[in-house]
Scaffold this active site. Structure first.
Site, PDB file in Angstrom:
ATOM      1  N   ASP A   1       0.868  -1.157   0.000  1.00 12.03           N
ATOM      2  CA  ASP A   1       0.000   0.000   0.000  1.00 12.03           C
ATOM      3  C   ASP A   1       0.917   1.222   0.000  1.00 12.03           C
ATOM      4  O   ASP A   1       2.107   1.102   0.265  1.00 12.03           O
ATOM      5  CB  ASP A   1      -0.841  -0.072   1.285  1.00 12.03           C
TER       6      ASP A   1
ATOM      7  N   ARG B   1      -5.551   4.084  -7.773  1.00  8.94           N
ATOM      8  CA  ARG B   1      -7.009   4.161  -7.706  1.00  8.94           C
ATOM      9  C   ARG B   1      -7.613   2.771  -7.650  1.00  8.94           C
ATOM     10  O   ARG B   1      -8.614   2.497  -8.294  1.00  8.94           O
ATOM     11  CB  ARG B   1      -7.583   4.909  -8.927  1.00  8.94           C
TER      12      ARG B   1
END
Lengths: 335, 1323
Positions: free
Chosen positions: B508, B905
């Protein structure tokens, strides 16, 4: 801030931080090659020693199964009753002593599991009143009485007997055979025990038991010549009860270490009188062996040869490694 | 260095204790716990339901954001239909693909790992829930769960039966139980019962103790949660009750900063309109506050106890489920029906914030709350080694059967040929009728004897080793983060060795690579840069911890955490430079930050994005303190005096405008427009007079961008009163019409934001976590591929990619996939792939024909030949297409050809899908690392999930297998702990299999010489103790402590990690080799004594050819050989190893002599028949010569082969070991990895969050609390307040009617908006 106590900070010990001091051996050329060489040479040394010792041990083995051309006692093979036969041999030189007299059986499977467990160690430890354990197999009871000693091992006890004569001037001179202490001391004094004598009678102690089915005499009467050598502590019985690991085995019968024969069997002709009781012809062979022993035991060239081969291989290996090492260099040099 | 604002808005952060306290509420994830329950599976896999919503665990994240954005106006109409936005079927249908067979098999093999949690099932399949408030009698008619949670498995009474039942479900244990039963049959019992029962009991006890300890802690944590106090309305009075006594239908009162005890229907609150604020960090990881609103009818109940007591509404709602973001129900009260939705529900696990009190009615309690339905049970992960181990154990079973059959046949033949003649002495028992039957019995006897090839202690030992490795991870001070007092934690103990095999890392971005802390680092004001400091010679000084920072003590309202090093800026402020003042005034005015002032001078900013917070905080410290706002005013504390500006308009941010402006009237009556935005956008709208300044500022911006800073340009404009009045009027008209409102407004904004005057630019550092670039560089060197999967924008993601050195300017090409349709995506991917392959082929094959290339297409070997570096960046939208069944292979191929892959995204679901894709096709070990709730799905999907215990709540950590505070610890976790664990486990397994083969197969060889009678070679006690006493500890010590290479070198030579990825240290071949070695050893162990024992006698002539001496000789040789072997295998002899190895040998001889002693024989004559054997045989030289020869023959070839192998084909490990050995005498020099400095000409220019701002919320004034505006002039009334609520409600209705479309649309919208500029940017 530094002094502030933080509870969850792990301890700084060599153990928790995996920093324990350690010896970190590496198989480096400096250790391995000389190591191989050293071990190789040492093994060659031991091998030579073993081999020479083994060669110096004399063995005289005579088959007396009775079948086959070379075998004595062919008269007894088919006989059902106890039978006597003779085995003659001559020694051209002194058979150095002390000489040990073995009987050998081959293809005899004392190591089959069902055979090996067919004994009752508690009974043999003197408790003849208890019922024998189930592993004693079909040799537990006979005539509704406990068999003592029970089990297949005891039942199949080797029962040939031998008398050795030296032929001196056409007369038979008995060679004294010493049957004392041929079994392990631990077996004699710890593992086996006679039941407590009743009024000084061993036979009474075995009251309520019967002899094994194959036996001619009860256990308390195994050695009529020596009352002390009876019961479970009979030396031949003890020897027999220590079952062999492999199907071909020797068992010690007597020592020749008395009288004129302390230094060995002198050259001459000998006759061995055999009371042939034990049938083995169906499956294997039996023999008698006279041998002397050295520090390494009886004659066995296997160990000596194995050591020599291994030693030789180690030396060769060290050479190969040396060459490889010299040629291909050390690891890590190029990094 | 600069201003630091944390993402939670500067300090409303939850107190850490409470967070810690709450963790206990969530059942800890444990490997041994029942795994996925059906609803869980659904949520992990995040399947799209029929109505098109994506449901993801913790999926509140994904749902909430779009909804929040629906609260503010939309500038763009929905441009695309959702059908072409998201693939309809492919993504989901694939999720149902059955797991591969091995997995399935393992479930069968170890069913106790499986799912068995009756608590999760609803009693009686509840279909609809009826709850009546304040009516316990009524509610008791239904089997609703009470609020007691129970994560423990046993209690004192049930422990033994349940635990034993569970343990015997384990195949290994059941197998040994089966053996035990076999041993009780006298005909086949070749071993006494104790040989099996002793190890079995030992293994069962160890496991039971571990289970009991685990369960004890579960009991404790349950107890702690269950006894928390809450205020329940009973009999008209508020009474304190324990949480566990709260029932469905109760009305309970919550106070500020309290945890919600159960799932409540919000009835009333202290705030107007029945609003209340909650923080859902524990639930979905979001730290921003969320609004919940009670029904108007119930909010009128207020805190009137009598009214509340009389409240007898009945709620009819859906049964308990795990959907955090959905609730459907109806309240029936006073003959009226009121629809209920998620917005009226307070879920257990949330925390009440900024709300003094509220009342709620319990709808779901205890295990039926959404939190409990959601949490805890993770899929049980198994390492590849363990899978291999299980396969091998099966093989061994097969091998065992083969041996049994061979020996059984041998027995039949032997009985037929030899045994029949031997029956004089060995009579067959009655049951034995034929030799075939004898063979059959022998088969079982041999199964009993040879069972030790399947080692009973293997599983327990593996568990012990893993547990030890987990503790080493927990204990590692180098993975301890002092600032937050956070040690690393191995939350599962079963995955350690897998850490050494990781090939793909999915990371992440926010909170993982970056700290999510924005720091005001530099600025350029009126053509001059501030922020760098220079020494007396004019050289730039590197800023370090010791650099003195600017003293802001002149400012009583400063933020103490703010750091800035350049003194000249403060001097400029103090001198009153008008441009500098205007610069900071702009920063203090032009934003949507909310301020809260709890105590005088203690300002807390609630910023929508950390960037904004950083800017406002910077202005605050430089003397322009944003103090309070009302819908119409902004109050600043400007250089020591209060100034109130009238806020006339907020021209909010969105992705197209890429700027925001405010229009204010200052105290002198001047109207000013302040604007900040992306430089490219703003520079186009400047007054031509600014050209010079624009040029210099532009240069500065390049400079900032080169350092990886995020930049914004600032400009202002003086407005003419008349013009503004006119504009305002038009604005008002535009904002009331219904059609084309957004377009009209944006053209109005465009009109007024012209001819502005440039002030300067700001540069904000999106602070990377410490050591991120170094870690990534190091992991890349270790051939680990790192993919960044972020929910963030493409631009941000790329910017971070550059700053952590994953993307570099010298890369051959950076492919950006932003296709809108399947076809576009396919084309782009194909083009990228062809380009790479084309170039690769050119380089590697010298341009051979295309056929060859086709052959190479799927060949992973070919990947290796590509020397050029490529990067692939794909946005979530394209990813949705690319993940469809027909494109996923193309995507994977292309992505694997690239050095760097960044997906931006992406939804949580897509994160999981990408991981799943790699897992499925690459057969590689994957690791997912993240910190937020949106990473949970990928953390659970990947082989190993790592949670960063960061600021985004605990959700990721709770779902993870390992957790620590900083990304950089990953390097240590993988390269040191992972590598060691893998290495140790492999060596352990190799040795273990070797040992058992060497030990057991001697029986096989002996079978040929004992009539295949299942006679054991060894003493039964030796068989019993061999695995558990004589040889267990040295190999355990090796498995725990061994180090082939020390930790410094592990880190310095990342290449050392590769053997793990290639699975070189333990695979089928290695297994074959070590079993071969075992077989060889057993051969030597048997045949050398066999040769020597053909006619051995003692030196006193008595025999030692007996069974027992033979057994002792072989056993002693075996012990010595395996001890020497473990000595050879141990590379790192700590004191413990010494102790165990020498100790084991000593113990062997001690036990040997003890068991062969007179004393023990006289106590148990029938159990110790070996009396005297040891002293009779081991005193013989010849016996020792046999042992010596056996040992040397067993060990020498191994030594020789190892030596030759390291000499001829040295591995990197050997080389490093060699170096280590060589440098041991010298001090090892520290050669730190040089910090990789990046040089880049890229510029990233924005500092806003991806959502539209809070503009409307601010101007409507609804979210401004009376308490926080004490320093502002009293406003009297709140204009438009009622209308705001109305519009909010209206919007919500709108949304309700189009729930399906809404989130998706706003999602698409944002993407559509961002694509164009981003692409421009790259081009």
């Amino acid at each position: 801030m530094k002094t502030q106590e933080t509870t969850s900070r792990p301890d700084n010990t060599a153990f928790t931080q995996q920093r324990l001091p350690a010896w970190q051996p590496v198989l480096s050329a400096g250790i391995v090659i000389p190591g191989f060489l050293f071990i190789g040479l040492a093994f060659i040394g031991i091998g030579i020693g073993l081999f020479i010792t083994s060669q110096s041990i004399q063995v005289l083995e005579r088959d007396y199964t009775g079948t086959g051309s070379s075998s004595a006692c062919s008269n007894c093979v088919s006989s059902n009753i106890s039978c006597f036969c003779q085995l003659n041999f001559s020694l051209s030189a002194l058979f150095p002593g002390p000489v040990f007299f073995y009987y050998g059986l081959s293809n005899y499977y004392q190591n089959v599991r069902k055979y090996g467990v067919s004994r009752d160690d508690e009974q043999l430890w003197g408790d003849v009143s208890k019922s024998p354990c189930s592993t004693c197999g079909p040799y537990q009871y006979s005539q509704n009485m406990t068999i003592a000693p029970c089990g297949a091992i005891a039942n199949s006890m080797f029962n040939d007997s031998f008398t050795l004569y030296q032929l001196v001037n056409m007369t038979k001179k008995t060679v004294p055979l010493d049957g004392k202490g041929i079994a392990w001391w631990t077996d004699y004094s710890i593992k086996f025990r006679n039941p407590t004598e009743v009024y000084g009678s061993l036979a009474a102690a075995f009251n309520g038991t019967v002899k094994p089915v194959n036996w001619a005499k009860p256990v308390y009467d195994l050695d009529p010549s020596n009352p002390a050598n009876n019961g479970f502590l009979n030396q031949d019985f003890l020897v027999w009860m220590r079952t062999a690991a492999l199907p071909d085995f020797w068992k010690l019968y007597r020592r020749i270490n008395a009288g004129d024969y302390v230094s060995g069997l002198p050259a001459g002709n000998y006759t061995l009188e055999i009371q042939y009781n034990y049938p083995v012809a169906d499956f294997g062979r039996k023999s008698v062996i006279f041998t002397n022993v050295a520090w390494m035991g009886a004659r066995n060239s296997f160990l000596g040869i194995a050591y020599l081969v291994m030693g030789f291989l180690c030396v060769v290996m060290s050479m190969v490694m040396l060459i490889v090492y010299a040629k291909f260099n050390t690891p890590g040099e190029d990094s | 260095m600069g201003l630091r604002v944390n993402s939670q808005g500067g300090g409303t952060a939850r107190p850490l204790e409470s967070e810690g306290a709450f963790v206990a509420d969530l059942p800890r994830l444990r490997p041994d716990e029942p795994c996925i329950s059906p609803p869980q599976l659904r949520s992990i896999m995040a399947v799209r339901t029929s109505d098109g919503l994506y449901e993801v665990l913790g999926g509140g994240v994904w749902q909430e954001k779009p909804r929040a954005s629906a609260l503010v106006w939309r500038n763009r109409p929905p441009s695309r239909r959702r059908d072409d936005t998201f693939p309809k079927t492919a993504a989901c249908s694939r999720m149902t693909v059955p797991k591969d067979m091995a997995e399935k098999w393992l479930w069968m093999l170890m069913p106790w790992r499986g799912c068995r949690n009756p608590r999760n099932k609803d009693p009686g399949q509840e279909e609809e829930r009826h709850v009546k408030a304040n009516d316990r009698d009524y509610n008791e008619k239904f089997p609703y769960a009470d609020n007691r949670i129970r994560t423990s498995k046993y209690n004192v009474l049930t422990f033994l039966p349940i635990n034993l039942f569970e343990q015997f479900q384990r195949v290994a244990n059941a197998y040994f139980l089966f053996l035990l039963i076999l041993q009780l049959i006298p005909q086949i019992s070749s071993l006494s019962w104790f040989t099996t029962i002793v190890p079995l009991v030992l293994v069962l006890t160890i496991t039971a103790v571990k289970d009991a300890t685990d369960d004890y802690f579960r009991h404790k944590s349950d107890q702690q949660v269950n006894t928390r106090q809450s205020q329940v309305l009973i009999g008209g009075k508020l009474q304190n009750e324990k949480w566990m006594n709260v029932c469905v239908g109760d009305i309970i009162k919550l106070e500020n900063n309290q945890f919600v005890a159960a799932d409540l229907l919000l009835l009333s609150s202290s705030e107007p309109y029945g609003l209340c604020y909650i923080e859902t960090a524990e639930l979905d990881g979001e730290t921003n506050l969320k609004v919940r609103q009670a029904l108007t009818v119930t909010s009128e109940l207020g805190m009137d106890m009598s009214k509340l007591t009389e409240f007898d509404g009945e709620v009819v709602c859906e049964p308990p489920n795990n959907k955090l973001d959905r609730f459907v129900g109806t309240l029936y009260w006073k003959d009226n029906r009121y629809p209920l939705d998620n917005e009226k529900l307070l879920l257990r696990g949330c925390m009440l914030r900024n709300t003094e009190w509220c009342f709620g009615m319990v709808i779901f309690a205890g295990p039926q709350t959404k939190l409990m339905q959601n949490c805890g049970r993770t899929a049980f992960k198994r390492t590849s080694i363990e899978r291999l181990m299980n396969t091998l154990v099966l093989w061994i079973f097969g091998f065992l059967l083969c041996m049994g059959i061979i020996l059984a046949i041998g027995n039949s033949i032997w009985e037929q040929k030899v045994g029949r003649n031997f029956r004089d002495y060995l009579v067959w028992e009655d049951v034995l009728t034929t030799s075939v039957f004898s063979g059959f019995l022998t088969f079982w006897s041999y199964i009993i004897i040879l069972n030790t090839v399947v080692p009973i202690s293997l599983y327990v030992s593996v568990e012990v080793i893993r547990l030890g490795h987990s503790y080493f991870i927990n204990w590692d001070r180098k993975m301890y983060y002092g600032r937050r007092d956070m040690p690393a934690e191995a939350r599962t103990t079963t995955l350690n060795e897998e850490l050494g095999q990781v090939e793909y890392i999915f990371s992440d971005k926010t909170g993982t690579l970056t700290q999510n802390i924005m720091v005001f680092n530099k600025c350029s004001i009126n053509g001059r840069t501030y922020g760098d400091i220079y020494d007396e010679f004019g050289h730039k000084v590197e800023i370090s911890e010791k650099t003195p920072c600017v003293d802001f003590s002149f400012n009583p309202l400063r933020d103490r955490k703010f750091r800035f090093y350049d003194h000249s800026l403060v001097e400029a402020i103090k001198l009153g430079d008008p441009m500098v003042e205007e610069f900071f005034r702009l920063l203090a005015l032009c934003h949507t930050v909310m301020s809260e002032e709890k105590n005088e001078g203690e300002l807390v900013y609630q910023a929508q994005s950390p960037d904004e917070g950083a800017l406002v905080t910077a202005a605050r410290n430089f003397g322009f303190v944003f103090r309070a706002r009302t819908p119409e005013t902004i109050t600043l504390y400007e250089m020591g005096k209060h100034v109130t500006y009238q806020l006339l308009a907020i021209l909010d941010f969105n992705n197209v405008r890429k700027r925001m402006s405010v229009i204010v009237r200052n105290q002198t009556g001047q109207i000013k427009l302040y604007s900040k935005g992306a430089d490219t956008i703003l520079f186009d709208r400047l007054d031509p007079a600014n050209d010079d300044l624009m040029y210099t500022t532009s240069e500065h911006l390049n400079e900032f961008a080169g350092e990886g800073l995020r930049t914004l340009a600032l400009a202002y404009k003086d407005l003419d009163e008349k013009y503004f009045a006119d504009w305002m009027k038009r604005h008002h008209i535009a904002s009331t019409i219904l059609e084309n409102r957004e377009d009209l407004l944006s053209s109005l904004y465009e009109e007024i934001e012209q001819d502005m005057m440039l002030l300067g630019a700001t540069a904000i550092e999106d602070k990377l976590q410490e050591g991120v670039p170094e870690t990534i560089a190091c992991l890349t060197l270790a051939s680990i591929k790192i993919w960044v999967l972020t929910g963030d924008k493409l631009e941000t993601a790329m910017n971070i990619g550059y700053s952590c050195n994953m993307l570099r300017d010298d890369m051959n090409e950076v492919f950006i996939i932003t296709g809108h349709t399947v076809l576009e995506v396919q084309q782009q991917l194909r083009r990228a792939k062809e380009l790479i392959l084309g170039a690769g082929r050119g380089a590697a094959n010298g341009g051979k024909d295309a056929e060859k290339m086709d052959r190479y297409r799927d060949d992973s070997v070919f990947e290796e030949t590509i020397t050029s570096e490529y990067a692939l960046i794909i946005n979530g939208h394209s990813l949705a297409h690319a993940l469809e069944a027909d494109l996923e292979c193309l995507l994977l191929d292309t992505a694997c050809l690239c050095k760097t892959v960044v997906c931006c995204r992406v939804t949580p679901l897509q994160k999981a899908q990408v991981v799943e894709l790699v897992k499925r096709y690459k057969r590689a070990v994957t690791l997912a690392i993240g910190d937020g709730a949106n990473d949970v799905s990928m953390i659970k999907t990947a082989h190993i999930g790592v949670g960063i215990s960061g600021q985004e709540g605990m959700q990721a950590v709770l779902a993870s297998d390992y957790s620590f505070a900083q990304f950089r610890y990953l390097q240590r976790l993988l390269l040191v702990h992972g590598r060691w664990s893998y290495y140790r486990m492999c060596r352990f397994l190799c040795y273990f299999f070797y040992k058992n083969f060497a030990f057991t197969l001697v029986h096989f060889w002996f079978g040929f010489f004992c009539g295949f009678s299942a006679q054991t070679v060894y003493d039964q006690w030796f068989i019993t103790l061999f695995n558990i006493v004589y040889t267990s500890l040295p190999v355990l010590a090796m498995g725990l402590f061994d180090q082939d290479v020390n930790e410094q070198n592990s880190l310095r030579q990342p290449k050392l990690f590769e053997p793990g990825q290639l699975n070189l240290l333990f695979n089928k071949r290695q297994f074959f080799m070590c079993t071969l070695q075992g077989i060889y050893t057993s051969c030597v162990l048997f045949f050398i004594p066999y040769g020597a024992f053909s006619n051995p006698v003692r030196d006193d002539g008595s025999q030692i050819a007996d069974q027992q001496s033979f057994a002792v000789t072989i056993a002693t040789s075996l012990i010595i050989v395996v001890s020497v072997q473990i000595g050879l295998d141990t590379n790192y002899w700590t004191a413990v190893n010494h102790f165990y190895i020498w100790g084991s040998l000593t113990v062997y001889f001690a036990i040997l002599f003890a068991m062969h002693s007179d004393g023990i024989f006289s106590i148990f004559p029938s159990h110790f028949p070996f009396v005297g054997t040891a002293r009779n045989s081991l005193t013989q030289t010849s016996v020792w010569l046999v042992i010596l020869l056996t040992t040397v023959v067993c060990v020498m070839p191994v030594v020789a082969i190892r030596f030759l192998r390291t000499d001829l084909y040295p591995t990197l490990t050997d080389k490093v070991r060699h170096m280590q050995q060589a440098s041991r005498k010298q001090r090892p020099q520290e050669q730190n990895l040089k910090r990789v400095r990046r040089t880049s000409s890229r510029r990233s220019a924005y500092a806003f969050s991806h959502q539209e701002g809070y503009g409307e919320l601010i101007t409507s004034g609804k979210n401004i609390k009376a308490a926080s505006s004490f320093s502002a002039p009293p406003t009297g009334r709140i204009p438009g307040s009622s209308s705001w609520i109305e519009s909010l409600l209206k919007k919500r209705n709108e949304m309700a009617s189009s729930t399906v479309v809404e989130p998706l649309r706003s999602n698409t919208e944002r993407e559509g908006a961002e694509n164009t500029p981003a692409q421009q940017h790259i081009d």
